[in-house]
Design a protein around this motif. Structure first.
Motif, PDB file in Angstrom:
ATOM      1  N   GLN A 191      -4.675  47.533  69.188  1.00  0.00           N
ATOM      2  CA  GLN A 191      -4.255  48.681  68.888  1.00  0.00           C
ATOM      3  C   GLN A 191      -4.142  48.710  67.862  1.00  0.00           C
ATOM      4  OE1 GLN A 191      -1.566  50.645  71.851  1.00  0.00           O
ATOM      5  NE2 GLN A 191      -3.296  51.019  73.529  1.00  0.00           N
ATOM      6  N   ARG A 192      -3.124  47.971  66.995  1.00  0.00           N
ATOM      7  CA  ARG A 192      -2.707  47.609  65.981  1.00  0.00           C
ATOM      8  C   ARG A 192      -3.858  47.117  64.823  1.00  0.00           C
ATOM      9  NH1 ARG A 192       2.457  43.858  64.443  1.00  0.00           N
ATOM     10  NH2 ARG A 192       4.058  45.587  65.595  1.00  0.00           N
ATOM     11  N   ALA A 193      -4.459  46.469  65.669  1.00  0.00           N
ATOM     12  CA  ALA A 193      -5.549  46.113  64.670  1.00  0.00           C
ATOM     13  C   ALA A 193      -6.506  47.386  64.072  1.00  0.00           C
ATOM     14  CB  ALA A 193      -5.855  44.696  65.179  1.00  0.00           C
ATOM     15  N   MET A 194      -6.773  47.511  65.153  1.00  0.00           N
ATOM     16  CA  MET A 194      -7.067  49.927  65.041  1.00  0.00           C
ATOM     17  C   MET A 194      -7.088  50.199  63.948  1.00  0.00           C
ATOM     18  SD  MET A 194     -10.245  49.257  67.268  1.00  0.00           S
ATOM     19  CE  MET A 194     -10.551  51.243  67.866  1.00  0.00           C
ATOM     20  N   ALA A 195      -5.487  50.572  64.504  1.00  0.00           N
ATOM     21  CA  ALA A 195      -5.035  51.379  63.136  1.00  0.00           C
ATOM     22  C   ALA A 195      -5.393  50.347  61.997  1.00  0.00           C
ATOM     23  CB  ALA A 195      -3.384  51.789  63.636  1.00  0.00           C
ATOM     24  N   MET A 196      -5.320  49.479  61.467  1.00  0.00           N
ATOM     25  CA  MET A 196      -5.189  48.856  60.190  1.00  0.00           C
ATOM     26  C   MET A 196      -6.372  48.894  59.919  1.00  0.00           C
ATOM     27  SD  MET A 196      -1.766  48.361  59.167  1.00  0.00           S
ATOM     28  CE  MET A 196      -1.490  49.855  60.564  1.00  0.00           C
ATOM     29  N   ARG A 251       7.141  37.759  56.652  1.00  0.00           N
ATOM     30  CA  ARG A 251       7.417  39.335  56.500  1.00  0.00           C
ATOM     31  C   ARG A 251       6.842  39.550  54.798  1.00  0.00           C
ATOM     32  NH1 ARG A 251      13.673  38.218  56.383  1.00  0.00           N
ATOM     33  NH2 ARG A 251      13.657  40.166  56.204  1.00  0.00           N
ATOM     34  N   MET A 252       6.125  38.150  54.109  1.00  0.00           N
ATOM     35  CA  MET A 252       5.042  38.455  53.294  1.00  0.00           C
ATOM     36  C   MET A 252       3.639  38.450  53.055  1.00  0.00           C
ATOM     37  SD  MET A 252       7.127  36.003  50.595  1.00  0.00           S
ATOM     38  CE  MET A 252       8.914  36.280  50.244  1.00  0.00           C
ATOM     39  N   GLY A 253       3.066  39.294  53.493  1.00  0.00           N
ATOM     40  CA  GLY A 253       1.284  39.150  53.492  1.00  0.00           C
ATOM     41  C   GLY A 253       0.403  39.239  52.050  1.00  0.00           C
ATOM     42  N   MET A 254      -0.169  37.926  51.986  1.00  0.00           N
ATOM     43  CA  MET A 254      -0.799  37.425  51.180  1.00  0.00           C
ATOM     44  C   MET A 254      -2.619  37.939  51.659  1.00  0.00           C
ATOM     45  SD  MET A 254      -0.109  33.833  49.243  1.00  0.00           S
ATOM     46  CE  MET A 254      -0.724  33.891  47.358  1.00  0.00           C
ATOM     47  N   VAL A 255      -2.542  38.407  50.232  1.00  0.00           N
ATOM     48  CA  VAL A 255      -4.695  38.109  50.274  1.00  0.00           C
ATOM     49  C   VAL A 255      -4.999  37.546  48.783  1.00  0.00           C
ATOM     50  CG1 VAL A 255      -5.983  39.836  49.980  1.00  0.00           C
ATOM     51  CG2 VAL A 255      -3.977  40.262  50.806  1.00  0.00           C
ATOM     52  N   PHE A 256      -5.382  36.904  49.033  1.00  0.00           N
ATOM     53  CA  PHE A 256      -6.620  35.881  48.619  1.00  0.00           C
ATOM     54  C   PHE A 256      -7.428  36.358  47.788  1.00  0.00           C
ATOM     55  CE2 PHE A 256      -4.098  33.396  51.575  1.00  0.00           C
ATOM     56  CZ  PHE A 256      -3.257  32.697  50.907  1.00  0.00           C
ATOM     57  N   LYS A 306      -3.799  53.446  47.378  1.00  0.00           N
ATOM     58  CA  LYS A 306      -2.847  53.999  48.812  1.00  0.00           C
ATOM     59  C   LYS A 306      -1.517  52.993  48.972  1.00  0.00           C
ATOM     60  CE  LYS A 306      -3.590  55.693  53.472  1.00  0.00           C
ATOM     61  NZ  LYS A 306      -5.467  55.090  54.208  1.00  0.00           N
ATOM     62  N   LEU A 307      -1.778  52.161  49.125  1.00  0.00           N
ATOM     63  CA  LEU A 307      -0.675  51.159  49.770  1.00  0.00           C
ATOM     64  C   LEU A 307       0.745  51.332  48.569  1.00  0.00           C
ATOM     65  CD1 LEU A 307      -1.740  48.180  51.030  1.00  0.00           C
ATOM     66  CD2 LEU A 307      -1.540  49.921  52.732  1.00  0.00           C
ATOM     67  N   ARG A 343      -6.175  42.683  58.131  1.00  0.00           N
ATOM     68  CA  ARG A 343      -5.183  41.634  58.610  1.00  0.00           C
ATOM     69  C   ARG A 343      -3.345  41.286  57.922  1.00  0.00           C
ATOM     70  NH1 ARG A 343      -8.077  35.748  57.491  1.00  0.00           N
ATOM     71  NH2 ARG A 343      -7.415  36.471  55.220  1.00  0.00           N
ATOM     72  N   ALA A 344      -3.267  41.239  57.490  1.00  0.00           N
ATOM     73  CA  ALA A 344      -1.926  40.742  56.698  1.00  0.00           C
ATOM     74  C   ALA A 344      -1.293  42.089  56.510  1.00  0.00           C
ATOM     75  CB  ALA A 344      -2.037  41.425  55.114  1.00  0.00           C
ATOM     76  N   LEU A 345      -1.612  43.270  56.420  1.00  0.00           N
ATOM     77  CA  LEU A 345      -0.524  44.802  56.981  1.00  0.00           C
ATOM     78  C   LEU A 345      -0.216  44.312  58.739  1.00  0.00           C
ATOM     79  CD1 LEU A 345      -3.042  47.630  54.539  1.00  0.00           C
ATOM     80  CD2 LEU A 345      -0.960  46.303  54.521  1.00  0.00           C
ATOM     81  N   ALA A 346      -1.070  43.997  59.088  1.00  0.00           N
ATOM     82  CA  ALA A 346      -1.232  43.846  60.965  1.00  0.00           C
ATOM     83  C   ALA A 346       0.127  42.980  60.966  1.00  0.00           C
ATOM     84  CB  ALA A 346      -2.223  43.619  61.651  1.00  0.00           C
TER      85      ALA A 346
END
Length: 261
Positions: free
Chosen positions: A133-138, A96-101, A199-200, A167-170
């Motif tokens: 489909q989700r990956a395409m949307a992200m 539930r926590m997306g992390m970007v390094f 934007k986020l 990837r994190a948003l997916a």
């Protein structure tokens, strides 16, 4: 009032429950005190920016937030519950926590599309079609719908970081954690990553951002915490921190970066 200021004002007015709460967090590495009693709250929909000199504890706090690092004292709460210690429960919280390094951490042998769809498919158990489909949307969300078939080595640093964000948003996280996401990028590609993050923020994503990009913290952040030697020496809304800092340490730090309060 500008549109951005209006959004920030509405966030403060309608701020939800505390999503993350740090209460006296202590972290040591041997004799080194990385975190020395950190108190900080993160509300729903807020962008909280952690700033300060390198080595002051910002990234350590972020890694403690999702249990990548354990703590020796204090507490971390996520959505009203203490951060669990047992591995199984901790994995559920991390989803539930997306992390970007700082480094992109992409699988070099997978395309951008496969990098983004891997988590939903293997962790969330989605079908290949739905995960794709989700990956395409992200990827479209981060402006990379034309790069789905590219491998990381063929992408610029900024593009790779945007794939990492996708990837994190997916995983449909409740919170996004960013650990100096632009520090490894060329100046020309920093803006494209910051634009995605803005934007986020405008969409109401709760974000905790470790950053050296003061313009981002000043204009996108809702709350700014200034770190020094493992402590928060000052925290408040960006206008306070950047225009009227209350502590000498904050003024000194910002003056070195060309921000005179």
């Amino acid at each position: 009032m500008s549109e951005r200021n209006l959004v920030q004002a509405l966030r403060v007015k309608d701020a939800g429950a505390k999503i993350i709460r740090y209460q006296g967090v202590i972290k040591r590495y041997g004799d080194f005190q990385a975190l020395d009693g950190v108190f900080l709250d993160v509300h729903a929909g807020e962008v909280v920016c952690l700033i300060g000199p390198s080595g002051s504890g910002k990234s350590t706090l972020l890694r403690c937030t999702n249990g990548l690092e354990s703590i020796e004292g204090g507490d971390i709460e996520f959505e009203g519950a203490m951060l669990p210690r047992d591995p199984r429960s901790l994995r559920a919280v991390r989803q539930r926590m997306g992390m970007v390094f700082q480094s992109f951490e992409l699988f070099p042998h997978l395309t951008a599309l496969a990098n983004v769809s891997e988590g939903p498919r293997t962790v969330l158990g989605m079908s290949r079609i739905n995960a794709t489909q989700r990956a395409m949307a992200m990827l479209d969300k981060v402006g990379l719908s034309d790069k789905v078939a590219n491998y990381p080595a063929t992408l610029s640093g900024g593009q790779q970081q945007r794939v990492a964000i996708a990837r994190a948003l997916a995983m449909e996280p409740d919170v996004m954690l960013f650990d100096e996401p632009t520090s490894a990028l060329d100046p020309e590609t920093i803006g494209e990553v910051l634009n995605v993050m803005k934007k986020l923020a405008d969409e109401g994503m709760t974000m905790v951002v470790v950053t050296h990009e003061m313009t981002f913290a000043r204009h996108v952040g809702d709350w700014v915490a200034v770190f020094d030697a493992g402590r928060i020496v000052e925290q408040g809304p960006p206008a306070q921190i950047f225009d009227a800092p209350a502590t000498e340490r904050t003024r000194e730090f910002l003056s070195h970066l060309g921000w005179a309060g």
